[in-house]
Design a protein around this motif. Structure first.
Motif, PDB file in Angstrom:
ATOM      1  N   ILE A  51      40.059   3.431   3.063  1.00  0.00           N
ATOM      2  CA  ILE A  51      40.342   4.665   3.799  1.00  0.00           C
ATOM      3  C   ILE A  51      39.072   5.508   3.885  1.00  0.00           C
ATOM      4  O   ILE A  51      38.302   5.591   2.923  1.00  0.00           O
ATOM      5  CB  ILE A  51      41.465   5.469   3.116  1.00  0.00           C
ATOM      6  N   VAL A  52      38.874   6.155   5.041  1.00  0.00           N
ATOM      7  CA  VAL A  52      37.678   6.973   5.246  1.00  0.00           C
ATOM      8  C   VAL A  52      38.051   8.438   5.382  1.00  0.00           C
ATOM      9  O   VAL A  52      39.183   8.783   5.712  1.00  0.00           O
ATOM     10  CB  VAL A  52      36.895   6.519   6.498  1.00  0.00           C
ATOM     11  N   GLY A  53      37.070   9.295   5.131  1.00  0.00           N
ATOM     12  CA  GLY A  53      37.233  10.732   5.322  1.00  0.00           C
ATOM     13  C   GLY A  53      35.943  11.333   5.833  1.00  0.00           C
ATOM     14  O   GLY A  53      34.861  10.772   5.626  1.00  0.00           O
ATOM     15  N   GLY A  54      36.031  12.472   6.519  1.00  0.00           N
ATOM     16  CA  GLY A  54      34.822  13.112   7.027  1.00  0.00           C
ATOM     17  C   GLY A  54      35.146  14.167   8.065  1.00  0.00           C
ATOM     18  O   GLY A  54      36.257  14.692   8.109  1.00  0.00           O
ATOM     19  N   ASP A  55      34.162  14.464   8.913  1.00  0.00           N
ATOM     20  CA  ASP A  55      34.286  15.511   9.926  1.00  0.00           C
ATOM     21  C   ASP A  55      34.417  14.886  11.310  1.00  0.00           C
ATOM     22  O   ASP A  55      33.577  14.065  11.716  1.00  0.00           O
ATOM     23  CB  ASP A  55      33.058  16.427   9.897  1.00  0.00           C
ATOM     24  N   ALA A  56      35.428  15.276  12.038  1.00  0.00           N
ATOM     25  CA  ALA A  56      35.645  14.763  13.386  1.00  0.00           C
ATOM     26  C   ALA A  56      34.614  15.341  14.345  1.00  0.00           C
ATOM     27  O   ALA A  56      34.413  16.556  14.395  1.00  0.00           O
ATOM     28  CB  ALA A  56      37.055  15.098  13.857  1.00  0.00           C
ATOM     29  N   GLU A 108      47.952  10.183  -3.039  1.00  0.00           N
ATOM     30  CA  GLU A 108      47.495  11.538  -3.360  1.00  0.00           C
ATOM     31  C   GLU A 108      45.974  11.680  -3.199  1.00  0.00           C
ATOM     32  O   GLU A 108      45.482  12.746  -2.834  1.00  0.00           O
ATOM     33  CB  GLU A 108      47.896  11.908  -4.789  1.00  0.00           C
ATOM     34  N   ALA A 109      45.240  10.594  -3.475  1.00  0.00           N
ATOM     35  CA  ALA A 109      43.772  10.674  -3.470  1.00  0.00           C
ATOM     36  C   ALA A 109      43.149  10.298  -2.131  1.00  0.00           C
ATOM     37  O   ALA A 109      41.942  10.460  -1.945  1.00  0.00           O
ATOM     38  CB  ALA A 109      43.202   9.775  -4.570  1.00  0.00           C
ATOM     39  N   ALA A 110      43.934   9.808  -1.192  1.00  0.00           N
ATOM     40  CA  ALA A 110      43.389   9.348   0.086  1.00  0.00           C
ATOM     41  C   ALA A 110      42.806  10.510   0.886  1.00  0.00           C
ATOM     42  O   ALA A 110      43.470  11.533   1.069  1.00  0.00           O
ATOM     43  CB  ALA A 110      44.475   8.655   0.889  1.00  0.00           C
ATOM     44  N   PRO A 111      41.573  10.385   1.380  1.00  0.00           N
ATOM     45  CA  PRO A 111      40.954  11.478   2.149  1.00  0.00           C
ATOM     46  C   PRO A 111      41.525  11.631   3.557  1.00  0.00           C
ATOM     47  O   PRO A 111      41.262  12.636   4.216  1.00  0.00           O
ATOM     48  CB  PRO A 111      39.483  11.069   2.193  1.00  0.00           C
ATOM     49  N   SER A 112      42.260  10.622   4.046  1.00  0.00           N
ATOM     50  CA  SER A 112      42.879  10.693   5.370  1.00  0.00           C
ATOM     51  C   SER A 112      43.862   9.528   5.469  1.00  0.00           C
ATOM     52  O   SER A 112      44.138   8.847   4.478  1.00  0.00           O
ATOM     53  CB  SER A 112      41.811  10.583   6.476  1.00  0.00           C
ATOM     54  N   ASN A 113      44.362   9.282   6.654  1.00  0.00           N
ATOM     55  CA  ASN A 113      45.157   8.078   6.888  1.00  0.00           C
ATOM     56  C   ASN A 113      44.477   7.189   7.930  1.00  0.00           C
ATOM     57  O   ASN A 113      45.142   6.474   8.694  1.00  0.00           O
ATOM     58  CB  ASN A 113      46.582   8.425   7.318  1.00  0.00           C
ATOM     59  N   LEU A 114      43.138   7.243   7.951  1.00  0.00           N
ATOM     60  CA  LEU A 114      42.342   6.373   8.815  1.00  0.00           C
ATOM     61  C   LEU A 114      41.859   5.180   8.010  1.00  0.00           C
ATOM     62  O   LEU A 114      41.079   5.326   7.062  1.00  0.00           O
ATOM     63  CB  LEU A 114      41.162   7.139   9.410  1.00  0.00           C
ATOM     64  N   ALA A 115      42.325   3.996   8.393  1.00  0.00           N
ATOM     65  CA  ALA A 115      42.027   2.778   7.639  1.00  0.00           C
ATOM     66  C   ALA A 115      40.941   1.962   8.329  1.00  0.00           C
ATOM     67  O   ALA A 115      40.897   1.872   9.563  1.00  0.00           O
ATOM     68  CB  ALA A 115      43.296   1.936   7.495  1.00  0.00           C
ATOM     69  N   ILE A 116      40.080   1.361   7.529  1.00  0.00           N
ATOM     70  CA  ILE A 116      39.042   0.470   8.045  1.00  0.00           C
ATOM     71  C   ILE A 116      39.716  -0.744   8.685  1.00  0.00           C
ATOM     72  O   ILE A 116      40.607  -1.353   8.103  1.00  0.00           O
ATOM     73  CB  ILE A 116      38.086   0.047   6.921  1.00  0.00           C
ATOM     74  N   ALA A 117      39.273  -1.098   9.907  1.00  0.00           N
ATOM     75  CA  ALA A 117      40.037  -2.028  10.736  1.00  0.00           C
ATOM     76  C   ALA A 117      39.369  -3.379  10.991  1.00  0.00           C
ATOM     77  O   ALA A 117      39.707  -4.067  11.950  1.00  0.00           O
ATOM     78  CB  ALA A 117      40.369  -1.362  12.072  1.00  0.00           C
ATOM     79  N   GLY A 118      38.411  -3.766  10.155  1.00  0.00           N
ATOM     80  CA  GLY A 118      37.908  -5.137  10.245  1.00  0.00           C
ATOM     81  C   GLY A 118      36.829  -5.402  11.271  1.00  0.00           C
ATOM     82  O   GLY A 118      36.528  -6.557  11.581  1.00  0.00           O
ATOM     83  N   ARG A 119      36.203  -4.344  11.807  1.00  0.00           N
ATOM     84  CA  ARG A 119      35.075  -4.492  12.718  1.00  0.00           C
ATOM     85  C   ARG A 119      34.022  -3.458  12.341  1.00  0.00           C
ATOM     86  O   ARG A 119      34.349  -2.304  12.033  1.00  0.00           O
ATOM     87  CB  ARG A 119      35.505  -4.269  14.176  1.00  0.00           C
ATOM     88  N   TYR A 120      32.738  -3.867  12.397  1.00  0.00           N
ATOM     89  CA  TYR A 120      31.654  -2.990  11.958  1.00  0.00           C
ATOM     90  C   TYR A 120      30.396  -3.277  12.789  1.00  0.00           C
ATOM     91  O   TYR A 120      30.186  -4.395  13.255  1.00  0.00           O
ATOM     92  CB  TYR A 120      31.276  -3.252  10.486  1.00  0.00           C
ATOM     93  N   ILE A 121      29.559  -2.255  12.928  1.00  0.00           N
ATOM     94  CA  ILE A 121      28.157  -2.443  13.295  1.00  0.00           C
ATOM     95  C   ILE A 121      27.355  -1.918  12.106  1.00  0.00           C
ATOM     96  O   ILE A 121      27.448  -0.730  11.774  1.00  0.00           O
ATOM     97  CB  ILE A 121      27.762  -1.683  14.577  1.00  0.00           C
ATOM     98  N   LEU A 122      26.604  -2.792  11.466  1.00  0.00           N
ATOM     99  CA  LEU A 122      25.916  -2.430  10.233  1.00  0.00           C
ATOM    100  C   LEU A 122      24.410  -2.408  10.427  1.00  0.00           C
ATOM    101  O   LEU A 122      23.842  -3.264  11.109  1.00  0.00           O
ATOM    102  CB  LEU A 122      26.257  -3.439   9.119  1.00  0.00           C
ATOM    103  N   SER A 123      23.767  -1.436   9.810  1.00  0.00           N
ATOM    104  CA  SER A 123      22.315  -1.422   9.767  1.00  0.00           C
ATOM    105  C   SER A 123      21.852  -2.377   8.670  1.00  0.00           C
ATOM    106  O   SER A 123      22.613  -2.672   7.736  1.00  0.00           O
ATOM    107  CB  SER A 123      21.803  -0.006   9.482  1.00  0.00           C
ATOM    108  N   PRO A 124      20.621  -2.889   8.740  1.00  0.00           N
ATOM    109  CA  PRO A 124      20.142  -3.818   7.700  1.00  0.00           C
ATOM    110  C   PRO A 124      20.056  -3.183   6.323  1.00  0.00           C
ATOM    111  O   PRO A 124      19.950  -3.898   5.316  1.00  0.00           O
ATOM    112  CB  PRO A 124      18.766  -4.258   8.220  1.00  0.00           C
ATOM    113  N   GLU A 125      20.125  -1.846   6.239  1.00  0.00           N
ATOM    114  CA  GLU A 125      20.127  -1.172   4.940  1.00  0.00           C
ATOM    115  C   GLU A 125      21.345  -1.544   4.100  1.00  0.00           C
ATOM    116  O   GLU A 125      21.358  -1.343   2.887  1.00  0.00           O
ATOM    117  CB  GLU A 125      20.085   0.345   5.140  1.00  0.00           C
ATOM    118  N   ILE A 126      22.361  -2.125   4.739  1.00  0.00           N
ATOM    119  CA  ILE A 126      23.560  -2.497   3.989  1.00  0.00           C
ATOM    120  C   ILE A 126      23.241  -3.528   2.916  1.00  0.00           C
ATOM    121  O   ILE A 126      23.881  -3.560   1.857  1.00  0.00           O
ATOM    122  CB  ILE A 126      24.660  -3.028   4.941  1.00  0.00           C
TER     123      ILE A 126
END
Length: 291
Positions: free
Chosen positions: A170-175, A193-211
């Motif tokens: 689950i992710v959280g942040g500023d829209a 109780e601890a979830a920052p939102s109800n937005l779930a990671i959905a199995g697709r990413y664009i990653l920088s090489p810093e990962i």
């Protein structure tokens, strides 16, 4: 420009045993098309033709599927089945596909780390091999468009019921808009109780090489494995990470119930048998409702 994609497909598929004892879960078909073929097609439709598939022991069927089968092609040519012959040739020509084995199942973060030499010092797409996206614009293309705007890691997310957040990252942040969020937290399977939102990671990413540096610094997390979500927490200290709320429907083929639902939905979209299949479903439902 995102030129390369990585498809992790090394999981054991224990949720589908005994079917996956001798075949990869990614090869389970939705009607007549293996799950991973849909995933590869999404990458190709997003303009990516260099694909690395992370496999594991017992996954040779994936390689065979995208390879030439000269004997089969000859048989189809002999039968003058031009449609199937063209489809078999298209499979082997649809992309430049490479393979590397994950030596042991050690989490998604570890699997992606195997791509370090292949992708080099450039951003790349990641598409989970057991997740199909049904969308007008390919979801990977949606993420590429967002990456081109922000030049930083982008994660696909979808809204899930609040009571189910403990099943997902689950992710959280500023829209920043209706579809884009600048992240400040990522939590793997948090309590409700601890979830920052109800937005779930959905199995697709664009990653920088810093990962890759972040993965190197990630200890074992939930399940005793290297969780990609934990690596994102480290990456977040170095660069911005954005979430993109996808336009489309995600199908988790690693889940039996979703597998059944997906098969039904895709069957109803197939012109050659959608009408008789719908008739069958209605008749079957009527029988059950009458019991």
């Amino acid at each position: 420009m995102i030129r390369k994609a990585v498809i992790p497909a090394a999981g054991l598929g224990t949720r589908f045993l005994p079917a996956t004892k001798s075949q990869p879960k990614e090869m389970l078909p939705i009607i007549d098309t293996p799950t991973i073929q849909y995933v590869v097609q999404e990458a190709v439709d997003s303009g990516i033709e260099d694909i690395l598939i992370i496999t594991g022991r017992g996954k040779r069927a994936i390689e065979d599927h995208f390879d030439r089968n000269v004997e089969l092609e000859a048989k189809l040519e002999e039968k003058q089945d031009e449609l199937l012959w063209n489809e078999m040739r298209r499979l082997s020509d649809m992309a430049n596909i490479h393979y590397v084995r994950q030596r042991e199942t050690n989490g998604l973060g570890d699997a992606i780390y195997y791509a370090k030499q292949h992708v080099g010092n450039e951003p790349f797409a990641v598409l989970l091999g057991d997740t199909i996206m049904d969308s007008v614009i390919p979801v990977t293309q949606q993420l590429i468009d967002t990456y081109e705007q922000y030049q930083s890691t982008v994660i696909a997310v979808e809204t899930v019921p609040r009571e189910k957040v403990n099943r997902y990252g689950i992710v959280g942040g500023d829209a920043l808009s209706e579809t884009i969020m600048k992240l400040d937290s990522l939590v793997e399977k948090p309590s409700i109780e601890a979830a920052p939102s109800n937005l779930a990671i959905a199995g697709r990413y664009i990653l920088s090489p810093e990962i890759f540096t972040a993965i190197e610094q990630t200890g074992k997390g939930k399940g005793g494995e290297i969780q990609l979500t934990d690596s994102f927490q480290i990456l977040l200290r170095r660069e911005n990470i954005y979430a993109h709320r996808i336009e489309g429907e995600r199908h988790d083929i690693g889940n039996k119930l979703d597998f059944l639902k997906t098969t039904v939905k895709f069957a109803l979209k197939r012109k050659e048998f959608s009408a008789p299949f719908l008739k069958f479903l209605r008749e079957t439902l009527a029988e059950y409702e009458g019991q």
